[in-house]
Design an enzyme around this catalytic site. Structure first.
Site, short mmCIF file in Angstrom:
data_model
loop_
_atom_site.label_atom_id
_atom_site.label_comp_id
_atom_site.label_asym_id
_atom_site.label_seq_id
_atom_site.Cartn_x
_atom_site.Cartn_y
_atom_site.Cartn_z
N PHE A 1 -2.96 13.46 1.88
CA PHE A 1 -1.63 13.98 1.57
C PHE A 1 -1.25 13.69 0.13
O PHE A 1 -1.51 12.59 -0.38
CB PHE A 1 -0.58 13.29 2.45
CG PHE A 1 -0.60 13.70 3.88
CD1 PHE A 1 0.09 14.81 4.31
CD2 PHE A 1 -1.31 12.95 4.81
CE1 PHE A 1 0.10 15.18 5.64
CE2 PHE A 1 -1.32 13.32 6.15
CZ PHE A 1 -0.61 14.43 6.57
N ASP A 2 -0.60 14.63 -0.49
CA ASP A 2 0.15 14.36 -1.70
C ASP A 2 1.41 13.65 -1.22
O ASP A 2 1.84 13.87 -0.10
CB ASP A 2 0.47 15.72 -2.34
CG ASP A 2 1.51 15.60 -3.42
OD1 ASP A 2 1.32 14.78 -4.32
OD2 ASP A 2 2.51 16.33 -3.35
N LYS A 3 2.00 12.80 -2.05
CA LYS A 3 3.18 12.08 -1.57
C LYS A 3 4.46 12.90 -1.75
O LYS A 3 5.11 13.28 -0.78
CB LYS A 3 3.32 10.74 -2.30
CG LYS A 3 4.55 9.95 -1.86
CD LYS A 3 4.59 8.56 -2.45
CE LYS A 3 5.05 8.56 -3.91
NZ LYS A 3 6.50 8.69 -4.09
N THR A 4 4.76 13.17 -3.03
CA THR A 4 6.07 13.75 -3.32
C THR A 4 6.21 15.17 -2.78
O THR A 4 5.42 16.04 -3.13
CB THR A 4 6.30 13.74 -4.84
OG1 THR A 4 5.96 12.46 -5.32
CG2 THR A 4 7.73 14.07 -5.17
#
Ligand code: ADP
Ligand code: MG
Length: 646
Positions: free
Chosen positions: A340-343
């Site tokens: 996953f990307d966070k933001t």
């Protein structure tokens, strides 16, 4: 399977009914009537024969039924011969001619009308699976109510220009994409997002073609032409997706290339060898050879994959999940890691500016105002929070010049003659501006769980901003479910500072975390995850994560509604940013693969069983056709279940 839309081509094998040819309109309709006529003739002839009224007529009627029923198969057989291949239609025509030649008129009529019925049935069910997508997306209205200086009038959708003002009344379906100029309403976006709850729309919000206006009237400025609307793109993508062949299908095609000729040779041997070698009755073995030809039609096998894939794609689209082809579905099923990307992916992406620490005798208000002036040109979610704070405090923003985004690092520009840079500690370190005092302040901000944004004027740090982002409400649950039920390793790859990244990772119980990653670092991170655990699905917001999405085995973009770039970039696009759709997509992909395996096994087992029966003379011609129809019907029924998968 004669649909008008993009259809998987099946050349090498060829069950007639598994092959696309004429446009649907004439195909299914005409075939229905011809099939009915052939069946009626068979029944009539059967009745005449039973009551023995006009015995001489009976055989004539059976031959007539055989002729009528052969129209479509003969036509297709001819087409396949011209392509230099032998398909089931050719097998069928040979079988009918053979049956008539040996005086089996009733059999000939039976076989061909059952075969025609099977073709018709299959065409119907595949058409229906395809139409499901069209229905679900609905068709946008053909004309639009436009308001201009001349008043209000209806205009054909093609004639609407960009920037025109479209009036949408309560309960109406939107015809084009646009931005609400005035009015307020609740809009049902389910046709695009699969989200059943209506969404509030007011001035400045984006609205989409195909969605349904609720209780208010809204005036909408048209932003996309008909061919460019999000709806049009989705329809186009789903259509191209259906034409794409997954690897399983390619395997079946290769198998088919030698299968049909092999069957013809085998049938020729069955017909002739026993008579020549063992002086067996020729008639009996010719009949067996004919049965063999009919039984050999691998129809169920040929449709086993496309029918499952088309059903799955239709089901996915109705949930707002766009899969750009069966191949991606198949790869998603084999994924061992979800990165996953966070933001904006695990978190909401709506930051709040929680801490403002000025340095070098700067006033807090000046610090925020200078930062906000540069950030006003940035797309990053962090920028929105800083700008909002400055505006709320009533600071007028200066117009920045020469603004440049530094992907994964920050943004820079010139404000009132001073070079202003906002960015990560890493950026400041690279530029040699990270004095021990600045580093310590940033570390303090990070330690309290905030993402630090450093601000510099003309090469001197003038302050540190701390921004907070919250996880999506279901993020922790989805992460846990993916690990537990789908058995995937969960990774987080983010450009954010190490401390807040770790804090978020432990809050969400992510298995591994990589922080301070530039877009190109994310690519390397994916490659190392793949080496360690196997195939990787990368989930991101589609635009600044593009290289990572492209590197991953499956790139999944979230919240792509309205973003043409993101919609194009990913292998799988989730219309909303709801993480639960991700789990749905993975579960669907696995269910589809299982479904295909069942279908392939079912068709092969049926085929082998009846081939054996045919060679030993147990199966009759019409039993053979019935078996094949039955197997095809089972395969279709099994595949259609995927449309309702949830
Ligand atoms: P993520 O991987 O979490 O989506 P990005 O790669 O978009 O993050 O950005 C990484 C980091 O770069 C951010 O956490 C932020 O600190 C910094 N950054 C990026 N763009 C900006 C900006 N416009 N203003 C300030 N900081 C930014
Ligand atoms: Mg991001």
């Amino acid at each position: 399977m004669s649909s008008a839309t993009a259809t998987p081509q099946t050349h090498a094998i060829g069950c007639g009914h598994c092959e696309d040819d004429a446009p649907a309109a004439t195909g299914s309709g005409m075939r229905g009537w011809v099939t009915a006529l052939a069946a009626a003739l068979v029944v009539f002839a059967g009745a005449l024969g039973f009551f023995a009224v006009y015995p001489v007529w009976v055989n004539g009627l059976f031959v007539a039924a055989a002729l009528v029923g052969s129209v479509f198969p003969a036509q297709r057989a001819w087409q396949s011969l011209r392509r230099g291949s032998l398909d089931i239609n050719a097998l069928m025509v040979i079988a009918v001619i053979g049956a008539v030649a040996i005086g089996e008129f009733e059999e000939a009529a039976m076989v061909v009308s059952l075969f025609a019925a099977a073709q018709w049935l299959e065409a119907q069910s595949l058409d229906r699976a395809r139409q499901a997508i069209g229905r679900l997306l609905g068709s946008a209205p053909v004309d639009v109510l436009i308001r201009d200086d001349a008043g209000e009038r209806r205009v054909a959708i093609e004639a609407v220009t960009l920037g025109a003002l479209m009036i949408v009344r309560p309960g109406e379906k939107l015809a084009l994409d646009g931005i609400v100029q005035s009015g307020r309403s609740d809009v049902n976006q389910a046709p695009i997002t699969g989200e059943s709850l209506p969404v509030e729309k007011a001035e400045g919000d984006e609205v989409f073609a195909g969605t349904i206006n609720g209780h208010g009237a809204i005036a909408v400025v048209v932003t996309r032409r008909r061919a460019d609307t999000t709806l049009a793109r989705i329809v186009h993508l789903v259509e191209t997706a259906q034409a794409q062949r997954p690897p399983v299908q390619q395997f079946i095609d290769r198998f088919a290339a030698w299968y049909t000729p092999a069957v013809v040779i085998l049938a020729a041997l069955v017909a002739t060898l026993p008579a020549i070698v063992a002086a067996q009755p020729f008639d009996q073995w010719l009949y067996r050879a004919l049965v063999l030809l009919v039984v050999a039609c691998p129809c169920a096998l040929v449709i086993s994959t496309p029918v499952s894939v088309v059903s799955a794609l239709a089901g996915a689209a109705s949930h707002g999940v766009l899969v750009k082809g069966g191949a991606h579905l198949e790869r998603l099923a084999g994924v061992r890691v979800v990165a996953f990307d966070k933001t904006g992916t695990l978190t909401t992406g709506t930051f709040s500016l929680d801490s403002v620490i000025p340095l070098a005798a700067t006033l807090p208000a000046d610090l925020v105002r200078l930062a906000a002036s540069v950030e006003s040109q940035s797309e990053h979610p962090i920028a929105a929070a800083i700008v909002a704070q400055a505006l709320a405090a009533g600071s007028p923003l200066a117009t920045p010049e020469a603004v440049r985004a530094l992907p994964g690092l920050g943004v820079e520009g010139v404000v009132a003659g001073s070079a202003i840079v906002c960015g990560t500690p890493r950026l400041f370190e690279e530029r040699g501006w990270l004095t021990p005092a600045v580093a310590e302040t940033a570390a303090g901000v990070a330690a309290s769980g905030l993402s630090p944004v450093l601000v510099a004027r003309d090469g001197v740090a003038i302050g540190v901003l701390g921004l907070r982002d919250r996880p999506k409400s279901n993020a922790a649950r989805i992460v846990a479910e993916l690990r537990q039920h789908e058995g995937t390793h969960i990774a987080m790859i983010t450009g954010d500072h190490d401390t807040p990244a770790r804090a978020m990772a432990s809050e969400l119980r992510v298995d591994s975390v990589k922080s301070q990653q530039l877009p190109q670092d994310k690519v390397a991170a994916i490659q190392s995850l793949r080496r360690e655990f196997g195939p990787v699905a990368m989930v991101g917001d589609g635009v600044n994560d593009a290289p990572a999405l492209a590197t991953a085995d499956v790139g999944i973009a979230m919240g792509v509604m309205g973003s043409a770039v993101a919609l194009e970039a990913a292998d799988i696009a989730l219309m909303t940013d709801d993480l639960s759709k991700l789990r749905y997509a993975i579960r669907l992909s696995r269910a589809t693969l299982a479904n295909i395996r069942v279908n392939v096994a079912l068709s092969i087992v049926m085929k082998v069983a009846f081939l054996a029966l045919a060679i030993f003379g147990v199966a009759t011609l019409w039993m053979a056709v019935l078996a094949d129809t039955g197997a095809s019907a089972l395969v279709v029924a099994n595949a259609v279940r995927l449309r309702r998968f949830r």
